[in-house]
Design an enzyme around this catalytic site. Sequence first.
Site, PDB file in Angstrom:
ATOM      1  CB  SER A  59      -0.946   0.008   1.204  1.00 46.61           C
ATOM      2  OG  SER A  59      -0.213   0.172   2.405  1.00 46.61           O
ATOM      3  CE  LYS A 120      -2.997   2.531   4.767  1.00 42.84           C
ATOM      4  NZ  LYS A 120      -2.784   1.681   3.574  1.00 42.84           N
TER       5      LYS A 120
END
Length: 305
Positions: A59, A120
Amino acid sequence: MDPNEPHPHDELRKQLKKDEGEEEKINWFAEIRGLALMLLAVLVFHSLVAKPFYIPSTSMMPGLHVGDRLVVSKYPYGWSWASASFHLLPRGEWRVFGSTPEYGDVVIPVHPTRDEDYIKRVVGLPGDTIEVDQGRLILNGTPVKREVVPPVRIPFEPELLCNGSPCLSSFDPYRVREADGSVFFEPPTFRETLPNGASYLIIDHRTQRSDNFGPYIVKEGHVFVMGDNRDESADSRAPAEASGLGGGIPLENIGGRAEFITFSLDGSATWNPLSWFSAMRGDRAWTTLRPALSEDETASEEAAE
């Protein structure tokens, strides 16, 4: 000397044997206490200062690859329940010496309902309006600067990338084979630059549902986060029920900031430590994870000085 009389050295021998026996006895209480104190010191360090972190997914490509090991610092935004390693503390809204991340920081948010750490990038701060239009990030009504750059080269490592299926299929159209037989992926790559000059690479290679999102207003005390591999990231755009983060992340749910890569192992590594030497990705060790500053921002800082 009378054979029935004790030898003058008998008492000395008995005392030596007694001392040896006492030396052989292990003070188990002291040993267990020492071990407990050592484990407590490690836990405190991991919770308050820094801890290691392993990248298990794609990701955050291209900046972070599966198999990267990195250091996460615990103090940049203060401490909360999310700071404690192994999630030993109950959830709460409290923070100590709390502060807000900056645009572009790579942070460790905890899932809203599960004790699971994510990694993230912060793209929205409290009060910001976030929108994604056909994959393009829009911040407070203005499209974030995005430039096409040469494609990054991602090694073909089916052992790490979800065992070859299904996650490799999305990169398959960008598979490249070199003359020497080596195989790589070269997906479409862009350089994104946020308002504070934080600049980093992202991958955006296909059309999917999260390419269109919002508008969404980030609440006070929250930040909005996204993965750099925009089409393969369950982040603030996705609902918590779908393994996403369900919108803005409360600041107390952020357990730290990613600082740098310590070492990285490719897909050839096994449980045998001897295999780690040949699997080492030497070019990734000690790579900083702080975003670069754009040339415009660097120039403005120099002018201010």
